[in-house]
Write a protein that holds these residues in place. Sequence first.
Motif, PDB file in Angstrom:
ATOM      1  N   GLU A 164       0.830  -1.208   0.000  1.00  0.00           N
ATOM      2  CA  GLU A 164       0.000   0.000   0.000  1.00  0.00           C
ATOM      3  C   GLU A 164       0.859   1.250   0.000  1.00  0.00           C
ATOM      4  O   GLU A 164       0.544   2.227  -0.688  1.00  0.00           O
ATOM      5  CB  GLU A 164      -0.929  -0.009   1.217  1.00  0.00           C
ATOM      6  N   LEU A 165       1.956   1.232   0.757  1.00  0.00           N
ATOM      7  CA  LEU A 165       2.854   2.377   0.767  1.00  0.00           C
ATOM      8  C   LEU A 165       3.494   2.582  -0.607  1.00  0.00           C
ATOM      9  O   LEU A 165       3.632   3.716  -1.073  1.00  0.00           O
ATOM     10  CB  LEU A 165       3.943   2.190   1.825  1.00  0.00           C
ATOM     11  N   HIS A 166       3.855   1.487  -1.258  1.00  0.00           N
ATOM     12  CA  HIS A 166       4.451   1.612  -2.594  1.00  0.00           C
ATOM     13  C   HIS A 166       3.433   2.167  -3.591  1.00  0.00           C
ATOM     14  O   HIS A 166       3.767   3.004  -4.436  1.00  0.00           O
ATOM     15  CB  HIS A 166       4.977   0.249  -3.063  1.00  0.00           C
ATOM     16  N   ALA A 167       2.190   1.712  -3.503  1.00  0.00           N
ATOM     17  CA  ALA A 167       1.144   2.222  -4.397  1.00  0.00           C
ATOM     18  C   ALA A 167       0.943   3.721  -4.207  1.00  0.00           C
ATOM     19  O   ALA A 167       0.596   4.440  -5.153  1.00  0.00           O
ATOM     20  CB  ALA A 167      -0.159   1.472  -4.172  1.00  0.00           C
ATOM     21  N   SER A 168       1.180   4.218  -2.988  1.00  0.00           N
ATOM     22  CA  SER A 168       0.957   5.638  -2.703  1.00  0.00           C
ATOM     23  C   SER A 168       1.961   6.537  -3.421  1.00  0.00           C
ATOM     24  O   SER A 168       1.734   7.744  -3.540  1.00  0.00           O
ATOM     25  CB  SER A 168       1.043   5.898  -1.194  1.00  0.00           C
ATOM     26  N   LEU A 169       3.068   5.977  -3.923  1.00  0.00           N
ATOM     27  CA  LEU A 169       4.075   6.797  -4.594  1.00  0.00           C
ATOM     28  C   LEU A 169       3.540   7.432  -5.870  1.00  0.00           C
ATOM     29  O   LEU A 169       4.041   8.464  -6.309  1.00  0.00           O
ATOM     30  CB  LEU A 169       5.319   5.956  -4.916  1.00  0.00           C
ATOM     31  N   GLY A 170       2.539   6.810  -6.469  1.00  0.00           N
ATOM     32  CA  GLY A 170       1.932   7.361  -7.677  1.00  0.00           C
ATOM     33  C   GLY A 170       0.590   8.001  -7.405  1.00  0.00           C
ATOM     34  O   GLY A 170      -0.184   8.233  -8.341  1.00  0.00           O
ATOM     35  N   GLN A 171       0.297   8.293  -6.135  1.00  0.00           N
ATOM     36  CA  GLN A 171      -0.981   8.878  -5.764  1.00  0.00           C
ATOM     37  C   GLN A 171      -0.763  10.196  -5.027  1.00  0.00           C
ATOM     38  O   GLN A 171       0.369  10.672  -4.896  1.00  0.00           O
ATOM     39  CB  GLN A 171      -1.760   7.886  -4.874  1.00  0.00           C
ATOM     40  N   ARG A 172      -1.864  10.773  -4.531  1.00  0.00           N
ATOM     41  CA  ARG A 172      -1.778  12.004  -3.745  1.00  0.00           C
ATOM     42  C   ARG A 172      -2.405  11.766  -2.376  1.00  0.00           C
ATOM     43  O   ARG A 172      -3.343  12.453  -1.957  1.00  0.00           O
ATOM     44  CB  ARG A 172      -2.462  13.171  -4.459  1.00  0.00           C
ATOM     45  N   ARG A 173      -1.889  10.749  -1.693  1.00  0.00           N
ATOM     46  CA  ARG A 173      -2.380  10.445  -0.354  1.00  0.00           C
ATOM     47  C   ARG A 173      -1.934  11.525   0.624  1.00  0.00           C
ATOM     48  O   ARG A 173      -0.849  12.094   0.506  1.00  0.00           O
ATOM     49  CB  ARG A 173      -1.843   9.077   0.097  1.00  0.00           C
ATOM     50  N   ARG A 174      -2.767  11.786   1.617  1.00  0.00           N
ATOM     51  CA  ARG A 174      -2.424  12.777   2.635  1.00  0.00           C
ATOM     52  C   ARG A 174      -1.262  12.269   3.480  1.00  0.00           C
ATOM     53  O   ARG A 174      -1.204  11.083   3.838  1.00  0.00           O
ATOM     54  CB  ARG A 174      -3.636  13.053   3.522  1.00  0.00           C
ATOM     55  N   PRO A 175      -0.285  13.128   3.828  1.00  0.00           N
ATOM     56  CA  PRO A 175       0.832  12.685   4.669  1.00  0.00           C
ATOM     57  C   PRO A 175       0.379  12.081   5.992  1.00  0.00           C
ATOM     58  O   PRO A 175       1.020  11.159   6.518  1.00  0.00           O
ATOM     59  CB  PRO A 175       1.629  13.980   4.891  1.00  0.00           C
ATOM     60  N   GLU A 176      -0.734  12.587   6.543  1.00  0.00           N
ATOM     61  CA  GLU A 176      -1.233  12.025   7.798  1.00  0.00           C
ATOM     62  C   GLU A 176      -1.603  10.548   7.633  1.00  0.00           C
ATOM     63  O   GLU A 176      -1.350   9.737   8.535  1.00  0.00           O
ATOM     64  CB  GLU A 176      -2.467  12.808   8.264  1.00  0.00           C
TER      65      GLU A 176
ATOM     66  N   GLU B 246      -7.428  11.580  -4.284  1.00  0.00           N
ATOM     67  CA  GLU B 246      -6.179  11.043  -3.760  1.00  0.00           C
ATOM     68  C   GLU B 246      -5.368  10.377  -4.872  1.00  0.00           C
ATOM     69  O   GLU B 246      -4.658   9.406  -4.646  1.00  0.00           O
ATOM     70  CB  GLU B 246      -6.463  10.050  -2.628  1.00  0.00           C
ATOM     71  N   ASP B 247      -5.458  10.945  -6.055  1.00  0.00           N
ATOM     72  CA  ASP B 247      -4.696  10.433  -7.188  1.00  0.00           C
ATOM     73  C   ASP B 247      -4.473  11.585  -8.156  1.00  0.00           C
ATOM     74  O   ASP B 247      -5.216  12.569  -8.158  1.00  0.00           O
ATOM     75  CB  ASP B 247      -5.450   9.299  -7.887  1.00  0.00           C
ATOM     76  N   PHE B 248      -3.424  11.481  -8.954  1.00  0.00           N
ATOM     77  CA  PHE B 248      -3.227  12.437 -10.027  1.00  0.00           C
ATOM     78  C   PHE B 248      -4.229  12.135 -11.136  1.00  0.00           C
ATOM     79  O   PHE B 248      -4.591  10.979 -11.351  1.00  0.00           O
ATOM     80  CB  PHE B 248      -1.797  12.340 -10.566  1.00  0.00           C
ATOM     81  N   ALA B 249      -4.654  13.179 -11.816  1.00  0.00           N
ATOM     82  CA  ALA B 249      -5.629  13.001 -12.890  1.00  0.00           C
ATOM     83  C   ALA B 249      -5.091  12.040 -13.946  1.00  0.00           C
ATOM     84  O   ALA B 249      -3.975  12.209 -14.435  1.00  0.00           O
ATOM     85  CB  ALA B 249      -5.950  14.357 -13.529  1.00  0.00           C
ATOM     86  N   ARG B 250      -5.871  11.021 -14.228  1.00  0.00           N
ATOM     87  CA  ARG B 250      -5.454  10.015 -15.209  1.00  0.00           C
ATOM     88  C   ARG B 250      -6.142  10.288 -16.546  1.00  0.00           C
ATOM     89  O   ARG B 250      -7.313  10.657 -16.582  1.00  0.00           O
ATOM     90  CB  ARG B 250      -5.811   8.606 -14.728  1.00  0.00           C
ATOM     91  N   PRO B 251      -5.422  10.084 -17.643  1.00  0.00           N
ATOM     92  CA  PRO B 251      -6.053  10.284 -18.960  1.00  0.00           C
ATOM     93  C   PRO B 251      -7.125   9.241 -19.214  1.00  0.00           C
ATOM     94  O   PRO B 251      -7.027   8.103 -18.733  1.00  0.00           O
ATOM     95  CB  PRO B 251      -4.887  10.125 -19.939  1.00  0.00           C
ATOM     96  N   VAL B 252      -8.151   9.627 -19.940  1.00  0.00           N
ATOM     97  CA  VAL B 252      -9.199   8.681 -20.312  1.00  0.00           C
ATOM     98  C   VAL B 252      -8.640   7.759 -21.388  1.00  0.00           C
ATOM     99  O   VAL B 252      -8.148   8.205 -22.423  1.00  0.00           O
ATOM    100  CB  VAL B 252     -10.441   9.425 -20.839  1.00  0.00           C
TER     101      VAL B 252
END
Length: 483
Positions: free
Chosen positions: A20-32, A86-92
Amino acid sequence: MSQQASHETHHHAESPLLRELHASLGQRRRPEDIAHLVLRLFEDGGERGGGQSGGRPLDRRTRKALEKAARGSLRNLWHGYTSMLEDFARPVGAQRQLSRAAELFPALPELLALPESAGDDPELVEAAIRAAGGQIAKRFGANDFLADRLNRPQRAAAGLGELSKRQYNKRFRLLRRMEAKLARLVVERRRREVTMVGRSGLASRLPYEEFAADPGTAAFVAYLTARANLRSEFTVSGQQRAYDEVADALFRRLRSGADRTNWYAVAHVHPTATVLGRLTDGQRGRLLAFWYRFLLDVAELLETAWRRRPLDRTTMIVRRGDDSTTWNQAARAWTKARANWFALLRAMGAEEITERLCPGKVPLLVAADVAAWHRQTGGGLHPDTGVWAELPLPWQVLRGTADCPRSLVAEVCRRHGVDPVAGGWTGPRDQVRPVPFRPTPELVHGVTVGDPVLAGVLRSAGFFSGRPPRPAARELAPRTDRA
């Protein structure tokens, strides 16, 4: 590597928390929320399990810092909700077009064997277009509806005599639309990558095996990445810096157990002199090569945006018609890549390169209302703006059509009262000092809103977007009548 260490690395690779932590590297999860996951990682395996999942137990300082941040995690808040994606905008993707192609080309095995995610992969989409084009004798890229279509004799010669003109045209139009979709998909994927690298460096490119080899490294990388991926705020007091007291506590812990730290993974997000000094020449060389290639790519994006509409270099204030989103994404990525390239040159003892090749920084475009706010509070243009306006454009420097040695940059900086070293114009900044931890604000187009539920309502209503609120939400707007 010892048998015990090998066993522990394999165990880390199977940890759901590390996944889960590795998946967060490509997301915008809150630091908390990342801090909460890190605490769980070490509590589940660190002190209770003898290090089987979390590695060395947390020291008191690191635990205290993480607990301070984790108190604001969604799991610890009564509403457990954030209005921000909690993610960067992904292209359609091109899933819809591929599905239609499978209907019109039912005998094509390349289409039948595609996975559901194929529409997000430009290579698979292009392969499908080429295979389908071969079924109607259409060359890839030949999309002119008048010049590139086959007439009846040509269709007969190509073995398509049984296919009616209407059916042929239907397939031709689909493939033409699919090529246009493919071009947009490539551009949007590139923009997403530029945005992510501009925020958190190479974190999203870090392989899981490198990330999970040491849980302490994984904790630091994941937390600092979450901090770096914070959204920009509408403010004149400066944006939050990524390296805060929680990241500093995790980093100090890495330095105290340096024999287990994966410094190459750390360098993907925190390439300071301390970190780069612990890498091999080969590792530094790979990072240097990547950042230089990335500089070339981003310079091309900046030039494309500039040619579309040149900016006012003397103010860098947005004018009507400016594409500030594209420019700022590329400018932020340029700044990150340039700083990391400088840091690697210094670590490798190759700073003499900047004596001849020292492209300048690229500032962000500033909204007119933010600029007015600066003036109202006694501020003005950032001193870097004058330096940027006087130096050659970065893409000209990298292409070799304009000279920009370090001596020129230093001279222009002094003329505008800017320290070329402390300002990061002629090399990397020497030190990274931690800032106090700040809770993640709930933002609506950069404006802080205290309640996430209210923030969701305001966003859906269109407030703070620079456009009039949507009709269905006008009742939410403050009354301006005096009746």
